[in-house]
Design a protein around this motif. Sequence first.
Motif, PDB file in Angstrom:
ATOM      1  N   GLU A 171       0.982  -1.213  -0.219  1.00 39.68           N
ATOM      2  CA  GLU A 171      -0.033  -0.002  -0.050  1.00 39.68           C
ATOM      3  C   GLU A 171       0.825   1.225   0.117  1.00 39.68           C
ATOM      4  O   GLU A 171       0.508   2.331   0.428  1.00 39.68           O
ATOM      5  CB  GLU A 171      -0.968  -0.126   1.220  1.00 39.68           C
ATOM      6  CG  GLU A 171      -1.793  -1.244   1.299  1.00 39.68           C
ATOM      7  CD  GLU A 171      -2.829  -1.409   0.170  1.00 39.68           C
ATOM      8  OE1 GLU A 171      -3.074  -0.412  -0.470  1.00 39.68           O
ATOM      9  OE2 GLU A 171      -2.935  -2.513  -0.342  1.00 39.68           O
ATOM     10  N   PRO A 190      -3.470   9.804  -7.623  1.00 36.27           N
ATOM     11  CA  PRO A 190      -2.893  10.334  -6.658  1.00 36.27           C
ATOM     12  C   PRO A 190      -2.391   9.457  -5.571  1.00 36.27           C
ATOM     13  O   PRO A 190      -1.881   9.839  -4.524  1.00 36.27           O
ATOM     14  CB  PRO A 190      -4.079  11.311  -6.027  1.00 36.27           C
ATOM     15  CG  PRO A 190      -5.289  10.646  -6.469  1.00 36.27           C
ATOM     16  CD  PRO A 190      -5.047   9.863  -7.812  1.00 36.27           C
ATOM     17  N   ASP A 191      -2.830   8.448  -5.395  1.00 39.79           N
ATOM     18  CA  ASP A 191      -2.429   7.242  -4.351  1.00 39.79           C
ATOM     19  C   ASP A 191      -1.300   6.230  -4.619  1.00 39.79           C
ATOM     20  O   ASP A 191      -1.197   6.014  -5.832  1.00 39.79           O
ATOM     21  CB  ASP A 191      -3.624   6.508  -4.183  1.00 39.79           C
ATOM     22  CG  ASP A 191      -4.861   7.371  -3.610  1.00 39.79           C
ATOM     23  OD1 ASP A 191      -4.673   8.257  -2.818  1.00 39.79           O
ATOM     24  OD2 ASP A 191      -6.128   6.864  -4.048  1.00 39.79           O
ATOM     25  N   PRO A 192      -0.643   5.920  -3.749  1.00 40.00           N
ATOM     26  CA  PRO A 192       0.453   4.798  -4.170  1.00 40.00           C
ATOM     27  C   PRO A 192      -0.063   3.799  -4.753  1.00 40.00           C
ATOM     28  O   PRO A 192      -1.316   3.334  -4.579  1.00 40.00           O
ATOM     29  CB  PRO A 192       0.695   4.438  -2.264  1.00 40.00           C
ATOM     30  CG  PRO A 192       0.654   5.701  -1.546  1.00 40.00           C
ATOM     31  CD  PRO A 192      -0.690   6.149  -2.171  1.00 40.00           C
ATOM     32  N   LEU A 205       5.281   7.290  -5.528  1.00 37.03           N
ATOM     33  CA  LEU A 205       4.283   6.641  -5.152  1.00 37.03           C
ATOM     34  C   LEU A 205       4.071   5.252  -5.920  1.00 37.03           C
ATOM     35  O   LEU A 205       2.990   4.502  -5.501  1.00 37.03           O
ATOM     36  CB  LEU A 205       2.966   7.512  -6.143  1.00 37.03           C
ATOM     37  CG  LEU A 205       2.599   8.958  -5.395  1.00 37.03           C
ATOM     38  CD1 LEU A 205       1.545   9.546  -6.440  1.00 37.03           C
ATOM     39  CD2 LEU A 205       2.026   8.774  -4.136  1.00 37.03           C
TER      40      LEU A 205
END
Length: 397
Positions: free
Chosen positions: A68, A128-130, A156
Amino acid sequence: MRRSLDLMACLSVAVVFGACADDDGGEATGTGGSGATSASGSGTGTAGSGATSGAGTGGATPGSPAHEGGGPPAGNPDGACAVPAEALAADTSSPTTVIGDGTPASCTSAAVVAAVAGGGVITFDCGPDPITITLEETAKIFNDTGPEIVIDGGGLVTLSGGGQRRILYMNTCDEAQVWTTPNCDNQDHPRLTVQNLTFIEGDSTDEDDEGGGAIFAQGGRLKVVNSRFFNNACDPTGPDVGGAGIRAFMQYNGLPLHVVNSTFGGAEGYGNACANGGGISSIGVSWTVINSLFSHNRALGNGGNPAEAGTPGGGSGGAIYNDGNTMTLTLCGTRIERNEVNAHGSAIFFVSNDHSGNIVIDRSVITGNLGGSWYPTYPQISNHDDTPITVTDSTIE
C-alpha cells in the motif's frame, strides 16, 4: 571471484570515532590509509541499539504496508552529506514515456515492461495514491534505447516481482538486449537511473547463478536515488551469488555506482536476503553510498568463499558484499545496523583480490550487526588486513 580467506581473530571491543578533541586540540579520526574522498556536508549519525532480530523471513503479503506504499522511508534520516552533481536525481520534466492515464488500472505490468524496453525518460501517472504494480515478466533494458534511461516512480510507485521473478535487468553483454559496441564489458551506456521507486518481492532464485533479486546491472552505469528495497531475494546458498537488492558488474571505466538516500530493509519484516550481500553485491565494482540505510538484511549462505568442505558456500556481507579487483567503497551519512550473516562481514564484506582499493567511512554508523568472523580491523567489517580504511566522525561498534 573466488579466493582463500585467512581467518583472523574477531575484535571484541567497540570502536567509536567522533569529532572530539585530542590532546593537541585536533579531531580524533580513524586510522588507515588515505583514499577516495567522500561527499562533503555536515551532520553526524548517532549509535543505535544492538540488534534484536534478523531480517524478514519472506515477501510482503498482498495488503501489507509495503503493497500500500507504506514501510520505512527512503534514506537515513540522520544522513546529512552533500550529494555531488553526478549523484543527484535525474531531470524528468520532459518524459519520453508516461505510464498510465491517471488511473490505477492503466498502470499495468505490460505497460511497465514495454516502457522499459523503449528506454528514454519514464514516469508514471497512476492517480494520486500509492500503487503496486506486480510484474508478470522481468522489465529489461535494451542497450540501444538510451544512452540516458530514467525510471521515476514519483514516490508513489512500487514495482513487485511477486516473489517469482527479478524486477529489472540490464546487461550490455547480453546479445538479446542488443550489443552496441565491440567492448560490451566497458561501455559508457546505457546510463540507467532509478529514482523515487520501491522494489518489493523481486526474486531471482534459480533464475541464474548471479543474484540481483530486484535489480541486475552489468555494464554501462547505474544510479539509485530515493528508492526502497523490501523483501527481495536471490539464491540462499552459493559462494559467489549475491545481492538481494542489487547485483552489479562492470561499471564503465570503474566509475562508482551511486546509491543515494535509499533504504534496504529498514525495519523488521522488510529485510532482503540472499546467499551473500543481503542489500547489495558486486564483483569489481566501486560504490559510493550516501545518506542511506541498510538494516534487517541477511546473508543466508554458509561456508564462505571458497566454500568450506561440506558446505554450500556463502553467508557473507549482511548489508554490502564487495569482491573483485581495483574497487573502492565510500559511505557517507549512511547507517548499517541489525543485518546478519553466517560467515563473514555482518555489515560489510570487502575483499580485493589484487589488494588494491580502499574503504572510506564518513559520518556514518555501523552498529549491532550480527554473526560472522574475520574482523581484522574493525568490528562487523571483513577485509584483508592491508586494505586501507579511513574513518571520520563515525561510529563502528
